[in-house]
Design a protein around this motif. Structure first.
Motif, mmCIF file in Angstrom:
data_model
loop_
_atom_site.group_PDB
_atom_site.id
_atom_site.type_symbol
_atom_site.label_atom_id
_atom_site.label_comp_id
_atom_site.label_asym_id
_atom_site.label_seq_id
_atom_site.Cartn_x
_atom_site.Cartn_y
_atom_site.Cartn_z
ATOM 1 N N THR A 178 0.780 -1.208 0.116
ATOM 2 C CA THR A 178 0.056 -0.089 0.120
ATOM 3 C C THR A 178 0.751 1.248 0.015
ATOM 4 O O THR A 178 1.873 1.323 0.796
ATOM 5 C CB THR A 178 -0.864 -0.068 1.165
ATOM 6 N N LYS A 179 0.395 2.541 -0.795
ATOM 7 C CA LYS A 179 0.749 3.541 -0.491
ATOM 8 C C LYS A 179 -0.262 4.513 0.115
ATOM 9 O O LYS A 179 0.067 5.822 -0.071
ATOM 10 C CB LYS A 179 1.303 4.132 -1.823
ATOM 11 N N ASN A 180 -1.185 4.190 0.628
ATOM 12 C CA ASN A 180 -2.159 5.066 1.109
ATOM 13 C C ASN A 180 -3.168 4.263 2.331
ATOM 14 O O ASN A 180 -4.051 3.600 2.082
ATOM 15 C CB ASN A 180 -3.431 5.081 0.000
ATOM 16 N N TYR A 181 -2.331 4.370 3.372
ATOM 17 C CA TYR A 181 -2.528 3.470 4.560
ATOM 18 C C TYR A 181 -3.605 4.515 5.556
ATOM 19 O O TYR A 181 -2.978 5.403 5.935
ATOM 20 C CB TYR A 181 -1.471 3.116 5.442
ATOM 21 N N HIS A 182 -4.715 4.076 5.965
ATOM 22 C CA HIS A 182 -5.645 4.849 6.483
ATOM 23 C C HIS A 182 -6.028 4.314 8.007
ATOM 24 O O HIS A 182 -6.018 3.121 8.105
ATOM 25 C CB HIS A 182 -7.011 4.834 5.753
ATOM 26 N N TYR A 183 -6.187 5.427 8.854
ATOM 27 C CA TYR A 183 -6.802 5.033 10.007
ATOM 28 C C TYR A 183 -8.273 5.147 10.257
ATOM 29 O O TYR A 183 -9.124 5.742 9.439
ATOM 30 C CB TYR A 183 -5.934 6.158 11.257
ATOM 31 N N GLU A 184 -8.849 4.281 11.119
ATOM 32 C CA GLU A 184 -10.118 4.426 11.307
ATOM 33 C C GLU A 184 -10.545 4.019 12.958
ATOM 34 O O GLU A 184 -10.395 3.055 13.276
ATOM 35 C CB GLU A 184 -11.199 3.333 10.556
ATOM 36 N N VAL A 185 -10.966 5.144 13.665
ATOM 37 C CA VAL A 185 -10.826 4.834 15.211
ATOM 38 C C VAL A 185 -12.531 4.347 15.593
ATOM 39 O O VAL A 185 -13.248 4.673 14.828
ATOM 40 C CB VAL A 185 -10.688 6.064 16.043
ATOM 41 N N GLU A 186 -12.426 3.468 16.452
ATOM 42 C CA GLU A 186 -13.895 2.729 16.419
ATOM 43 C C GLU A 186 -14.139 2.484 18.078
ATOM 44 O O GLU A 186 -13.149 1.846 18.692
ATOM 45 C CB GLU A 186 -14.183 1.684 15.635
ATOM 46 N N LEU A 187 -15.422 2.168 18.272
ATOM 47 C CA LEU A 187 -15.826 1.577 19.719
ATOM 48 C C LEU A 187 -16.054 -0.140 19.346
ATOM 49 O O LEU A 187 -16.343 -0.216 18.126
ATOM 50 C CB LEU A 187 -17.311 2.068 20.095
ATOM 51 N N VAL A 188 -15.269 -0.739 20.122
ATOM 52 C CA VAL A 188 -15.371 -2.322 19.877
ATOM 53 C C VAL A 188 -16.152 -3.005 21.062
ATOM 54 O O VAL A 188 -15.969 -2.656 22.034
ATOM 55 C CB VAL A 188 -13.947 -2.849 19.623
ATOM 56 N N ASN A 227 -13.576 11.903 8.397
ATOM 57 C CA ASN A 227 -12.004 12.273 8.288
ATOM 58 C C ASN A 227 -11.373 11.252 8.397
ATOM 59 O O ASN A 227 -10.182 11.545 9.143
ATOM 60 C CB ASN A 227 -12.189 13.507 9.276
ATOM 61 N N VAL A 228 -11.310 10.324 7.913
ATOM 62 C CA VAL A 228 -10.265 8.949 7.758
ATOM 63 C C VAL A 228 -9.242 9.797 6.876
ATOM 64 O O VAL A 228 -9.424 10.464 6.102
ATOM 65 C CB VAL A 228 -10.932 7.714 7.361
ATOM 66 N N GLY A 229 -7.934 9.069 7.022
ATOM 67 C CA GLY A 229 -6.953 9.715 6.203
ATOM 68 C C GLY A 229 -5.579 8.847 6.525
ATOM 69 O O GLY A 229 -5.792 7.717 7.230
ATOM 70 N N PRO A 230 -4.470 9.335 5.663
ATOM 71 C CA PRO A 230 -3.384 8.380 5.407
ATOM 72 C C PRO A 230 -2.357 8.601 6.652
ATOM 73 O O PRO A 230 -2.543 9.851 7.412
ATOM 74 C CB PRO A 230 -3.093 8.936 4.142
ATOM 75 N N VAL A 231 -1.538 7.587 6.907
ATOM 76 C CA VAL A 231 -0.541 7.878 7.878
ATOM 77 C C VAL A 231 0.604 7.511 6.977
ATOM 78 O O VAL A 231 0.708 6.743 6.129
ATOM 79 C CB VAL A 231 -0.660 7.199 9.063
ATOM 80 N N VAL A 232 1.807 8.020 7.583
ATOM 81 C CA VAL A 232 3.218 7.663 7.252
ATOM 82 C C VAL A 232 4.184 7.091 8.327
ATOM 83 O O VAL A 232 3.405 7.335 9.384
ATOM 84 C CB VAL A 232 3.853 8.701 6.338
#
Length: 263
Positions: A108-118, A238-243
């Motif tokens: 991947t070159k576009n790695y995203h976060y998604e915070v969630e309640l589990v 507002n999910v988005g990429p990280v490096v």
């Protein structure tokens, strides 16, 4: 050999055979088939307990906050809930107070976060009524549904399954489970994610289109839910990429923070 000797020998042999017949077979013979190699059980720490939570399945709901559905190109007013799964060994446990190293994945070159309640289930069933759904919840945790977004989108564009974008090593980041007896049911409260100190995601659990209770009820129409199942309940907009080098800080009202560093 005399007749007496032959009688003695036959009697002795008969006794030996009788004794052998009454003995239990060796333990190895009693046991059933054995696996050809050991395979570990995925578990999650429980706050305040020495016992751990065994994981059976990981379910995730897609586009469960209206603003996130819109940013992903969907109309939330007409979309019923949909679910996907991650493998249980994709879990990366993160301890309270720690900043855990999280490896940037391959391909991947576009790695995203998604915070969630589990939500973690202690029991289950089929066709569970919404009114009884929360009775099956053992506890809650803070999680990250990490996503190889470029791979997910590419597969979606080709109308192919997109597990490669969601179901990979370390894709299910998770803090420890907090029993409902200590937290109550988390149906509202602020949820947020910051990258290097800058807030990116910021919403409230009340903004879920489908509550945890509704998710359990809907899932149980398609699957028999069981103890050990966990449910990632969706991410805000507002999910988005990280490096590499980025530090993510996840917050959920009522639970301790969770943090990872991309390496």
């Amino acid at each position: 050999m005399t007749t007496i000797d032959r009688r003695t020998l036959l009697a002795t042999g008969a006794l030996a055979l009788a004794g052998a017949a009454t003995q239990s077979p060796p333990a190895a013979a009693q046991a059933g088939p054995k696996t050809i190699f050991p395979l570990g059980q995925t578990t999650i720490p429980i706050v305040g307990e020495t016992d751990v939570f065994p994981v059976r399945r990981i379910y995730c709901i897609g586009r469960n906050y209206a603003a996130h559905a819109r940013e992903m190109g969907s109309d939330p007013t007409r979309e019923p809930p949909f679910f996907f799964q991650k493998p249980t060994d994709a879990i990366q446990n993160v301890a309270i107070g720690a900043v855990a190293d999280h490896p940037y994945p391959s391909l991947t070159k576009n790695y995203h976060y998604e915070v969630e309640l589990v939500a973690a289930l202690k029991s289950g069933g089929t066709n569970i009524a919404i009114e009884q759904a929360l009775d099956h919840v053992y506890g809650y945790a803070l999680g990250l549904d990490m996503t190889r977004r470029d791979l997910q989108r590419a597969m979606g564009d080709e109308k192919k399954p997109w597990e490669i974008g969601k179901s990979f090593d370390h894709a299910a980041v998770l803090g420890p489970i907090h029993p409902v007896a200590k937290t109550g049911h988390l149906t509202k409260g602020a949820i947020s994610l910051a990258v290097n100190g800058t807030v990116k995601q910021n919403s409230d659990l009340r903004n879920m289109m489908w509550s945890v209770a509704e998710q359990i009820a809907k899932l149980s129409e398609a699957f028999e839910l069981k103890a050990g199942d966990i449910i990632y309940s969706g991410t805000p907009e507002n999910v988005g990429p990280v490096v590499k080098g980025d530090v993510l800080l996840c917050k959920l009202e009522g639970l301790p923070d969770m943090s990872i560093r991309i390496v």
